[in-house]
Design an enzyme around this catalytic site. Sequence first.
Site, mmCIF file in Angstrom:
data_model
loop_
_atom_site.group_PDB
_atom_site.id
_atom_site.type_symbol
_atom_site.label_atom_id
_atom_site.label_comp_id
_atom_site.label_asym_id
_atom_site.label_seq_id
_atom_site.Cartn_x
_atom_site.Cartn_y
_atom_site.Cartn_z
ATOM 1 N N LYS A 1 1.054 -0.954 -0.393
ATOM 2 C CA LYS A 1 -0.135 0.465 0.032
ATOM 3 C C LYS A 1 0.900 1.185 -0.272
ATOM 4 O O LYS A 1 0.763 1.936 0.973
ATOM 5 C CB LYS A 1 -0.730 0.262 1.740
ATOM 6 C CG LYS A 1 -2.140 0.556 1.171
ATOM 7 C CD LYS A 1 -3.054 0.552 2.277
ATOM 8 C CE LYS A 1 -4.075 2.039 2.173
ATOM 9 N NZ LYS A 1 -5.712 1.854 1.026
HETATM 10 N N1 PMP Z 1 -7.493 -1.764 -2.485
HETATM 11 C C1 PMP Z 1 -7.122 -0.891 -3.149
HETATM 12 C C2 PMP Z 1 -6.264 -0.794 -3.657
HETATM 13 C C3 PMP Z 1 -7.367 -0.162 -2.026
HETATM 14 O O1 PMP Z 1 -6.892 1.173 -1.922
HETATM 15 C C4 PMP Z 1 -8.095 -0.603 -1.069
HETATM 16 C C5 PMP Z 1 -8.024 -0.095 0.580
HETATM 17 N N2 PMP Z 1 -7.216 -0.238 1.487
HETATM 18 C C6 PMP Z 1 -8.782 -2.235 -0.610
HETATM 19 C C7 PMP Z 1 -8.297 -2.640 -1.880
HETATM 20 C C8 PMP Z 1 -9.629 -2.557 0.190
HETATM 21 O O2 PMP Z 1 -8.362 -2.407 1.533
HETATM 22 P P1 PMP Z 1 -9.527 -2.399 3.608
HETATM 23 O O3 PMP Z 1 -10.263 -3.727 2.637
HETATM 24 O O4 PMP Z 1 -8.012 -3.425 3.973
HETATM 25 O O5 PMP Z 1 -9.450 -0.963 3.049
#
Ligand code: PMP
Length: 301
Positions: A167
């Site tokens: 991320k």
């Molecule tokens: N994919 C991307 C590209 C994201 O930015 C997010 C948000 N964090 C998610 C999926 C979903 O992840 P999460 O459930 O941990 O927020």
Amino acid sequence: MTAPARTKTSVPPQSSGSPTIWIDGEWCERGSATVSVYDHGFLYGDGVFEGIRVYGGRIFRLEEHLDRLYDSAKAVWLNIPMDKEELAGVTREAVSRSGIAEAYIRHIVTRGVGDLGLDPRKCPKPSVIIIVDTIKLWPEQMYETGLNVITAGTPIPQRESLSPRVKSLNYLAHILAKVEGINAGADEVLMLDSAGSVAEGSGQNVFVVKKGRIRTPPAHAGILKGVTRDAVIELAADAGYPVEQTILNRYDLYTADEAFFTGTASEIVGIRQLDGRVIGTGKPGPVTRDLRSRFHALVRS
Ligand code: PMP
């Protein structure tokens, strides 16, 4: 012009809810929370981040989010200059100081301040930032109607170039995809990988439901392994729905009974239409609604 002075850690917790920011050991308010223009997070997107929700004053899956933050940092040779327990402690303090019961936490770790060259060795100390504020992606009514989605022409970044599991502060591909959706008048976009398989939304993971079976792309397919995704997989299994992590094509979405996105900010939101094909009955179906209510129960439990 000099930046407004930051307040030191001795500031008493605020009683009414307001955004609270911590930058490398100092507490700041929104107006005084500034970083250097020489920070490589700003200059090059050299850093990683997290987004976490707080429900009723309680942080949802802090440990899982911090695990992902430290893994993202490790994958890009970034040493977070404090251990997980310490960061968890400051995070809890930030939430309590903010007084915001329904909050969104953003952790940002940048390579830190260096010079104008790429070389990270010029950045002696990574910067750690915590922001506690609120977030709302969609109006409540969108959860009733479901989203109108198009496939973006911009694929997710190539896995061997920058793993989507990281991320990172490089969100431009996802932003370009999002803008494609905005320009087309859609609510959200579906992103594919460079081979054309279904990856994720601009900031969400994607699921389909067909004849009671739930499917979602596997983590190795080149997606961010969402914390909400993992919670939904657990909830679905507990509820007795078979869940399969498998490569999906757009055909699987076009012909699904239901499809939905999951994410920290958006939670669980139905998809009513993809590329002009109505999905199922054209509104969030029973499995989506069931998982959504189970998710709400989980985050408040
Ligand atoms: N994919 C991307 C590209 C994201 O930015 C997010 C948000 N964090 C998610 C999926 C979903 O992840 P999460 O459930 O941990 O927020």
